[in-house]
Design a protein around this motif. Structure first.
Motif, PDB file in Angstrom:
ATOM      1  N   PHE A  46      20.842  21.514  -9.051  1.00 31.81           N
ATOM      2  CA  PHE A  46      21.599  20.306  -9.304  1.00 31.81           C
ATOM      3  C   PHE A  46      21.632  19.978 -10.795  1.00 31.81           C
ATOM      4  O   PHE A  46      22.688  19.777 -11.365  1.00 31.81           O
ATOM      5  CB  PHE A  46      21.019  19.136  -8.496  1.00 31.81           C
ATOM      6  CG  PHE A  46      21.601  17.805  -8.874  1.00 31.81           C
ATOM      7  CD1 PHE A  46      22.839  17.417  -8.405  1.00 31.81           C
ATOM      8  CD2 PHE A  46      20.922  16.954  -9.723  1.00 31.81           C
ATOM      9  CE1 PHE A  46      23.381  16.195  -8.761  1.00 31.81           C
ATOM     10  CE2 PHE A  46      21.454  15.735 -10.092  1.00 31.81           C
ATOM     11  CZ  PHE A  46      22.684  15.353  -9.606  1.00 31.81           C
ATOM     12  N   ALA A  47      20.476  19.881 -11.422  1.00 27.31           N
ATOM     13  CA  ALA A  47      20.410  19.475 -12.829  1.00 27.31           C
ATOM     14  C   ALA A  47      21.133  20.470 -13.724  1.00 27.31           C
ATOM     15  O   ALA A  47      21.819  20.076 -14.670  1.00 27.31           O
ATOM     16  CB  ALA A  47      18.959  19.313 -13.271  1.00 27.31           C
ATOM     17  N   GLN A  48      20.976  21.744 -13.438  1.00 26.92           N
ATOM     18  CA  GLN A  48      21.625  22.775 -14.244  1.00 26.92           C
ATOM     19  C   GLN A  48      23.139  22.576 -14.231  1.00 26.92           C
ATOM     20  O   GLN A  48      23.779  22.637 -15.280  1.00 26.92           O
ATOM     21  CB  GLN A  48      21.247  24.152 -13.708  1.00 26.92           C
ATOM     22  CG  GLN A  48      21.659  25.292 -14.604  1.00 26.92           C
ATOM     23  CD  GLN A  48      21.102  26.616 -14.107  1.00 26.92           C
ATOM     24  OE1 GLN A  48      20.780  26.781 -12.931  1.00 26.92           O
ATOM     25  NE2 GLN A  48      20.970  27.561 -14.995  1.00 26.92           N
ATOM     26  N   ASN A  49      23.701  22.309 -13.075  1.00 29.23           N
ATOM     27  CA  ASN A  49      25.140  22.082 -12.964  1.00 29.23           C
ATOM     28  C   ASN A  49      25.560  20.784 -13.638  1.00 29.23           C
ATOM     29  O   ASN A  49      26.613  20.717 -14.271  1.00 29.23           O
ATOM     30  CB  ASN A  49      25.580  22.077 -11.502  1.00 29.23           C
ATOM     31  CG  ASN A  49      25.477  23.439 -10.880  1.00 29.23           C
ATOM     32  OD1 ASN A  49      25.583  24.455 -11.547  1.00 29.23           O
ATOM     33  ND2 ASN A  49      25.256  23.467  -9.573  1.00 29.23           N
ATOM     34  N   LEU A  50      24.760  19.754 -13.519  1.00 29.92           N
ATOM     35  CA  LEU A  50      25.061  18.473 -14.150  1.00 29.92           C
ATOM     36  C   LEU A  50      25.156  18.620 -15.666  1.00 29.92           C
ATOM     37  O   LEU A  50      26.109  18.153 -16.288  1.00 29.92           O
ATOM     38  CB  LEU A  50      23.988  17.444 -13.790  1.00 29.92           C
ATOM     39  CG  LEU A  50      24.139  16.076 -14.447  1.00 29.92           C
ATOM     40  CD1 LEU A  50      25.384  15.374 -13.938  1.00 29.92           C
ATOM     41  CD2 LEU A  50      22.902  15.232 -14.181  1.00 29.92           C
ATOM     42  N   PHE A  51      24.198  19.278 -16.260  1.00 28.46           N
ATOM     43  CA  PHE A  51      24.233  19.480 -17.710  1.00 28.46           C
ATOM     44  C   PHE A  51      25.390  20.387 -18.117  1.00 28.46           C
ATOM     45  O   PHE A  51      26.017  20.175 -19.152  1.00 28.46           O
ATOM     46  CB  PHE A  51      22.901  20.036 -18.216  1.00 28.46           C
ATOM     47  CG  PHE A  51      21.813  19.006 -18.257  1.00 28.46           C
ATOM     48  CD1 PHE A  51      21.826  17.997 -19.197  1.00 28.46           C
ATOM     49  CD2 PHE A  51      20.773  19.038 -17.346  1.00 28.46           C
ATOM     50  CE1 PHE A  51      20.829  17.035 -19.240  1.00 28.46           C
ATOM     51  CE2 PHE A  51      19.773  18.084 -17.371  1.00 28.46           C
ATOM     52  CZ  PHE A  51      19.801  17.077 -18.318  1.00 28.46           C
ATOM     53  N   ALA A  52      25.682  21.390 -17.311  1.00 27.49           N
ATOM     54  CA  ALA A  52      26.773  22.317 -17.621  1.00 27.49           C
ATOM     55  C   ALA A  52      28.117  21.595 -17.691  1.00 27.49           C
ATOM     56  O   ALA A  52      28.956  21.916 -18.541  1.00 27.49           O
ATOM     57  CB  ALA A  52      26.828  23.435 -16.591  1.00 27.49           C
ATOM     58  N   VAL A  53      28.328  20.610 -16.839  1.00 26.49           N
ATOM     59  CA  VAL A  53      29.571  19.842 -16.863  1.00 26.49           C
ATOM     60  C   VAL A  53      29.752  19.161 -18.218  1.00 26.49           C
ATOM     61  O   VAL A  53      30.858  19.029 -18.718  1.00 26.49           O
ATOM     62  CB  VAL A  53      29.587  18.801 -15.717  1.00 26.49           C
ATOM     63  CG1 VAL A  53      30.701  17.798 -15.884  1.00 26.49           C
ATOM     64  CG2 VAL A  53      29.713  19.499 -14.378  1.00 26.49           C
ATOM     65  N   GLY A  54      28.654  18.761 -18.832  1.00 26.17           N
ATOM     66  CA  GLY A  54      28.702  18.120 -20.145  1.00 26.17           C
ATOM     67  C   GLY A  54      28.667  19.109 -21.296  1.00 26.17           C
ATOM     68  O   GLY A  54      28.578  18.721 -22.456  1.00 26.17           O
ATOM     69  N   GLY A  55      28.712  20.403 -20.993  1.00 23.12           N
ATOM     70  CA  GLY A  55      28.725  21.415 -22.039  1.00 23.12           C
ATOM     71  C   GLY A  55      27.353  21.821 -22.533  1.00 23.12           C
ATOM     72  O   GLY A  55      27.226  22.492 -23.559  1.00 23.12           O
ATOM     73  N   VAL A  56      26.316  21.440 -21.815  1.00 25.31           N
ATOM     74  CA  VAL A  56      24.949  21.785 -22.213  1.00 25.31           C
ATOM     75  C   VAL A  56      24.515  23.001 -21.401  1.00 25.31           C
ATOM     76  O   VAL A  56      24.447  22.948 -20.175  1.00 25.31           O
ATOM     77  CB  VAL A  56      23.979  20.612 -21.962  1.00 25.31           C
ATOM     78  CG1 VAL A  56      22.551  21.002 -22.328  1.00 25.31           C
ATOM     79  CG2 VAL A  56      24.427  19.388 -22.750  1.00 25.31           C
ATOM     80  N   GLY A  57      24.215  24.081 -22.089  1.00 18.52           N
ATOM     81  CA  GLY A  57      23.795  25.311 -21.427  1.00 18.52           C
ATOM     82  C   GLY A  57      22.337  25.278 -21.045  1.00 18.52           C
ATOM     83  O   GLY A  57      21.566  24.430 -21.502  1.00 18.52           O
ATOM     84  N   SER A  58      21.945  26.192 -20.211  1.00 17.08           N
ATOM     85  CA  SER A  58      20.546  26.298 -19.795  1.00 17.08           C
ATOM     86  C   SER A  58      20.071  27.727 -19.997  1.00 17.08           C
ATOM     87  O   SER A  58      20.875  28.648 -20.137  1.00 17.08           O
ATOM     88  CB  SER A  58      20.379  25.886 -18.332  1.00 17.08           C
ATOM     89  OG  SER A  58      21.111  26.759 -17.504  1.00 17.08           O
ATOM     90  N   ILE A  59      18.762  27.865 -20.016  1.00 12.01           N
ATOM     91  CA  ILE A  59      18.150  29.181 -20.165  1.00 12.01           C
ATOM     92  C   ILE A  59      17.546  29.549 -18.823  1.00 12.01           C
ATOM     93  O   ILE A  59      16.616  28.899 -18.364  1.00 12.01           O
ATOM     94  CB  ILE A  59      17.049  29.151 -21.243  1.00 12.01           C
ATOM     95  CG1 ILE A  59      17.634  28.764 -22.585  1.00 12.01           C
ATOM     96  CG2 ILE A  59      16.336  30.492 -21.318  1.00 12.01           C
ATOM     97  CD1 ILE A  59      16.597  28.521 -23.657  1.00 12.01           C
ATOM     98  N   GLY A  60      18.075  30.553 -18.183  1.00  9.42           N
ATOM     99  CA  GLY A  60      17.521  31.004 -16.917  1.00  9.42           C
ATOM    100  C   GLY A  60      17.833  30.088 -15.759  1.00  9.42           C
ATOM    101  O   GLY A  60      18.510  29.078 -15.898  1.00  9.42           O
ATOM    102  N   ALA A  61      17.308  30.453 -14.631  1.00  4.37           N
ATOM    103  CA  ALA A  61      17.521  29.686 -13.400  1.00  4.37           C
ATOM    104  C   ALA A  61      16.471  28.592 -13.262  1.00  4.37           C
ATOM    105  O   ALA A  61      15.394  28.680 -13.846  1.00  4.37           O
ATOM    106  CB  ALA A  61      17.436  30.628 -12.205  1.00  4.37           C
ATOM    107  N   GLU A  62      16.789  27.563 -12.482  1.00  3.93           N
ATOM    108  CA  GLU A  62      15.791  26.560 -12.157  1.00  3.93           C
ATOM    109  C   GLU A  62      14.722  27.251 -11.325  1.00  3.93           C
ATOM    110  O   GLU A  62      15.026  28.059 -10.455  1.00  3.93           O
ATOM    111  CB  GLU A  62      16.422  25.429 -11.343  1.00  3.93           C
ATOM    112  CG  GLU A  62      17.434  24.633 -12.133  1.00  3.93           C
ATOM    113  CD  GLU A  62      18.069  23.511 -11.318  1.00  3.93           C
ATOM    114  OE1 GLU A  62      17.461  23.069 -10.323  1.00  3.93           O
ATOM    115  OE2 GLU A  62      19.165  23.094 -11.678  1.00  3.93           O
TER     116      GLU A  62
END
Length: 69
Positions: A1-17
């Protein structure tokens, strides 16, 4: 959930939750990631018991920002 939420705002993540077996594993994974920001996610019922300790471990591992999602 959080990974997708940040992605919508253009914030990338490192790896999977993922969950970590211990606070030491959490801190090690954070240090190895090279990230400056950590996001703590989990079940609401566990936040009261574990979020503060997780935040402390992440801060000691070098997190500049810690987000509780």
């Amino acid at each position: 959930f959080a990974q997708n939420l940040f992605a919508v705002g253009g914030v990338g993540s490192i790896g999977a939750e993922q969950a970590h077996a211990s606070l030491e594993d959490l801190a090690l994974a954070f240090r190895q990631s090279g990230a400056a920001v950590a996001v703590i996610t989990g079940a609401d019922a566990r936040y009261g018991d574990q979020a503060e300790d997780a935040a402390r471990a992440l801060k000691q591992a070098g997190a500049l920002w810690i987000v509780l999602a």
